[in-house]
Design an enzyme around this catalytic site. Structure first.
Site, PDB file in Angstrom:
ATOM      1  CG  ASP A  45      -0.290   1.102 -10.298  1.00 19.73           C
ATOM      2  OD1 ASP A  45       0.830   0.714  -9.883  1.00 19.73           O
ATOM      3  OD2 ASP A  45      -1.260   1.304  -9.535  1.00 19.73           O
ATOM      4  CE  LYS A 113       1.537  -5.488  -8.248  1.00 20.88           C
ATOM      5  NZ  LYS A 113       1.138  -4.252  -7.497  1.00 20.88           N
ATOM      6  CD  GLU A 115      -1.234  -0.543  -5.009  1.00 15.88           C
ATOM      7  OE1 GLU A 115      -1.643   0.313  -4.183  1.00 15.88           O
ATOM      8  OE2 GLU A 115      -0.433  -0.279  -5.924  1.00 15.88           O
ATOM      9  CD  GLU A 182       5.816  -0.782  -2.808  1.00 14.80           C
ATOM     10  OE1 GLU A 182       6.353   0.304  -3.117  1.00 14.80           O
ATOM     11  OE2 GLU A 182       4.834  -1.257  -3.419  1.00 14.80           O
TER      12      GLU A 182
END
EC number: 2.1.2.11
Length: 267
Positions: A45, A113, A115, A182
């Site tokens: 994204d 994926k 988050e 991250e």
């Protein structure tokens, strides 16, 4: 190169072989990548920022993700294709999360994926139960940058550090096949990697993860601003600008088109 699967990710961790991953958002880029030995393509994204010009990823829609996933999939790359589930495509309820994950798979993705940490474990479990592989994403989660107080390094406090550890274990228990970490401290990422049976993929979290991922625009030197944790391997921005300027000069001085660029009638 044969098709990469989620089993290959697990195997690479056990063999201590690093996993390589890059973003791609279109057919030409995916076609180029398909001729390399890269392990995985992330249809991220992040396209909202590097392709569509938004200041963050929150404006990216399911329609955007489906369209770009289809473009990448048309290149038929052997790499594992992972597509991001965009903001509000999975947080509202489990039913819509499973449906949206399925739409991305139908568009050509091999996995999705998500988050978040322990707060989304039930959603992940439901998607996995539906037969769709899930990659987790902890640390700096760009879809939650407002709650985090901006784009910052996560893990500065002991509470944040322990929450990251807990999140990683909860995601593994929920059934993820790998986890992106991250923008956290290198010792935290190392600790998580050593605790988990599933591979970790780092971006801005040091060398001790099981693999690395970069935004391809950063790697190619196309980004307006390159994050401190990214590396540019070529300055395509400069090369492209030079080519455009040379084209302008050639047109204005009648050096383009040349004879090989057009056809004349035979007399």
């Amino acid at each position: 190169m044969k098709k990469v699967t989620i089993r290959d990710f697990i195997k690479k961790k056990s063999m201590k072989e690093k996993i390589t991953m890059l973003t791609a958002y279109d057919y030409p880029t995916a076609k180029i990548i398909s001729n390399t030995t890269l392990d995985s393509i992330l249809v991220g994204d992040s396209l909202g920022m590097v392709v569509l010009g938004y200041t963050n990823t929150l404006n990216v829609t399911m329609r955007d993700m489906i369209s770009h996933t289809r473009a990448v999939a048309r290149a038929n790359p052997p790499q594992l294709i992972v597509s991001d589930m965009p903001f509000l495509s999975y947080e509202i309820d489990v039913k819509s999360a499973v449906k949206n994950a399925g739409l991305l798979v139908k568009a050509g993705s091999d996995a999705v994926k998500l988050e978040g940490g322990e707060e989304i474990k039930d959603i992940i479990r439901a998607i996995v139960k539906a037969g769709i592989p899930v990659m987790g994403h902890i640390g700096l989660t760009p879809q939650r940058f407002l709650r985090l107080g901006g784009f910052r390094t996560i893990g500065k406090t002991k509470q944040e550090e322990e929450q990251l550890i807990k999140d990683s274990l909860e995601l593994e228990d929920a059934g993820v096949f790998s986890i992106v970490i991250e923008n956290t401290y290198v010792d935290i990422a190392k600790r998580i990697t050593e605790k988990l049976n599933v591979p970790t993929i780092c971006i801005g979290a040091g060398p001790y993860c099981d693999g690395q991922v970069l935004v391809i625009h950063d790697l190619l030197g196309l980004s307006e601003v390159t994050p401190y944790f990214a590396k540019s391997y070529v300055n395509l921005k400069e090369i492209i600008s030079s080519a455009i300027n040379q084209y302008i000069i050639d047109v204005k001085t009648n050096k383009f088109p040349e004879k090989q660029h057009y056809k004349e009638r035979e007399s």
